[in-house]
Design a protein around this motif. Structure first.
Motif, PDB file in Angstrom:
ATOM      1  N   GLU A 199       0.836  -1.207   0.000  1.00 50.38           N
ATOM      2  CA  GLU A 199       0.000   0.000   0.000  1.00 50.38           C
ATOM      3  C   GLU A 199       0.867   1.252   0.000  1.00 50.38           C
ATOM      4  O   GLU A 199       0.575   2.231  -0.693  1.00 50.38           O
ATOM      5  CB  GLU A 199      -0.923  -0.004   1.224  1.00 50.38           C
ATOM      6  CG  GLU A 199      -2.006  -1.071   1.157  1.00 50.38           C
ATOM      7  CD  GLU A 199      -2.821  -1.149   2.429  1.00 50.38           C
ATOM      8  OE1 GLU A 199      -2.447  -0.470   3.414  1.00 50.38           O
ATOM      9  OE2 GLU A 199      -3.829  -1.887   2.451  1.00 50.38           O
ATOM     10  N   ILE A 200       1.953   1.198   0.792  1.00 51.46           N
ATOM     11  CA  ILE A 200       2.874   2.345   0.820  1.00 51.46           C
ATOM     12  C   ILE A 200       3.532   2.529  -0.533  1.00 51.46           C
ATOM     13  O   ILE A 200       3.656   3.648  -1.052  1.00 51.46           O
ATOM     14  CB  ILE A 200       3.929   2.150   1.928  1.00 51.46           C
ATOM     15  CG1 ILE A 200       3.267   2.201   3.302  1.00 51.46           C
ATOM     16  CG2 ILE A 200       5.030   3.206   1.821  1.00 51.46           C
ATOM     17  CD1 ILE A 200       4.206   1.891   4.445  1.00 51.46           C
ATOM     18  N   ASP A 201       3.964   1.406  -1.135  1.00 47.72           N
ATOM     19  CA  ASP A 201       4.587   1.465  -2.462  1.00 47.72           C
ATOM     20  C   ASP A 201       3.629   2.049  -3.486  1.00 47.72           C
ATOM     21  O   ASP A 201       4.029   2.837  -4.350  1.00 47.72           O
ATOM     22  CB  ASP A 201       5.033   0.068  -2.899  1.00 47.72           C
ATOM     23  CG  ASP A 201       6.231  -0.434  -2.084  1.00 47.72           C
ATOM     24  OD1 ASP A 201       6.894   0.418  -1.461  1.00 47.72           O
ATOM     25  OD2 ASP A 201       6.473  -1.648  -2.078  1.00 47.72           O
ATOM     26  N   ALA A 202       2.356   1.641  -3.384  1.00 46.66           N
ATOM     27  CA  ALA A 202       1.352   2.160  -4.318  1.00 46.66           C
ATOM     28  C   ALA A 202       1.170   3.664  -4.118  1.00 46.66           C
ATOM     29  O   ALA A 202       1.049   4.422  -5.093  1.00 46.66           O
ATOM     30  CB  ALA A 202       0.027   1.434  -4.124  1.00 46.66           C
ATOM     31  N   THR A 203       1.166   4.107  -2.847  1.00 46.28           N
ATOM     32  CA  THR A 203       1.029   5.542  -2.558  1.00 46.28           C
ATOM     33  C   THR A 203       2.221   6.318  -3.092  1.00 46.28           C
ATOM     34  O   THR A 203       2.066   7.378  -3.703  1.00 46.28           O
ATOM     35  CB  THR A 203       0.904   5.761  -1.036  1.00 46.28           C
ATOM     36  OG1 THR A 203      -0.215   5.023  -0.547  1.00 46.28           O
ATOM     37  CG2 THR A 203       0.713   7.235  -0.719  1.00 46.28           C
TER      38      THR A 203
END
Length: 249
Positions: free
Chosen positions: A100-104
């Motif tokens: 999720e962090i990578d996607a953000t």
């Protein structure tokens, strides 16, 4: 009997799912008991009846969301056969958070790249505009600067638009664009903007105080403009004034 009930309850409260289930059953049980005792009448009874009907449906919806979307949060370490299983679940959760962090981060990076592309395109349009002005192609310059302003309204593009309008003898409109350029560029004022505004105001016969104010600001920012001011035809109307002579002395 009570001891058995206590042990059963203790078993339920060992994990979040058991606590939620115990809470749901307790609330529904109390409301059902109150309804069966018939201690309420009138609208109180109606409210209790509606609660008994709606509460199970609402509870089912809540449980569905919890189980389908947050199932990994419903277990305690004691629900696992060994510590390794619990650690694996924690690792999976951490991997999900990392994704999720990578996607953000990726979304933010894409946004920054789009902004950079937009800014690069705007700078290219300004360069085309200035080149067209140098070649005397004010129609083309006007086209390029309009496209640049559509991307972002900023002082340089606004000043070029004002300059092109001045060449087309639309001085009042040019002054409005230059006012906006100076307003947006207040953090990094440009001498040429104040100088041109003084010229436009002179052509429009503004009050001498306003003209001198802009001219003084321009010469403070760039003293090299003094030589230009002495011979600028746009300022001929104020050349004879003592205020102008004092500025360029």
């Amino acid at each position: 009997m009570s001891n058995h009930l206590f042990k059963s309850t203790a078993h339920f409260v060992k994990n979040p799912l058991g606590i939620i289930g115990l809470l749901l059953v307790s609330v529904y049980g109390i409301s059902t008991l109150a309804f069966s005792l018939q201690t309420f009448d009138g609208w109180h009874l109606s409210v209790l009846l509606i609660f008994n009907v709606v509460y199970p449906v609402f509870s089912l919806c809540v449980l569905y969301v919890l189980i389908t979307r947050h199932h990994e949060k419903l277990y305690s370490p004691l629900d696992f056969q060994n510590a390794e299983s619990f650690e694996n679940l924690v690792k999976l959760k951490l991997q999900k958070v990392e994704r999720e962090i990578d996607a953000t981060v990726a979304a933010e990076l894409r946004k920054k790249m789009q902004e950079l592309d937009k800014e690069t395109k705007r700078e290219m349009l300004i360069l085309k505009c200035s080149t067209s002005v140098d070649m005397g192609d004010f129609t083309g310059a006007n086209k390029w600067v309009d496209e640049a302003l559509e991307l972002r309204e900023e002082p340089v593009a606004l000043a070029w638009k004002a300059y092109i309008l001045r060449k087309d003898h639309k001085i009042e409109e040019a002054l409005r664009y230059l006012d906006r350029a100076i307003e947006l560029g207040s953090d990094e004022p440009r001498a040429i903007h104040f100088y041109n505004r003084a010229c436009y105001k002179t052509q429009l016969e503004y009050a001498l105080d306003e003209i001198v104010c802009d001219l003084r600001r321009a010469l403070q920012l760039d003293p090299k403009l003094i030589k230009e001011a002495r011979r600028d035809e746009d300022l001929f109307a104020v050349h004879v004034t003592s205020e102008f002579k004092e500025l360029v002395a």
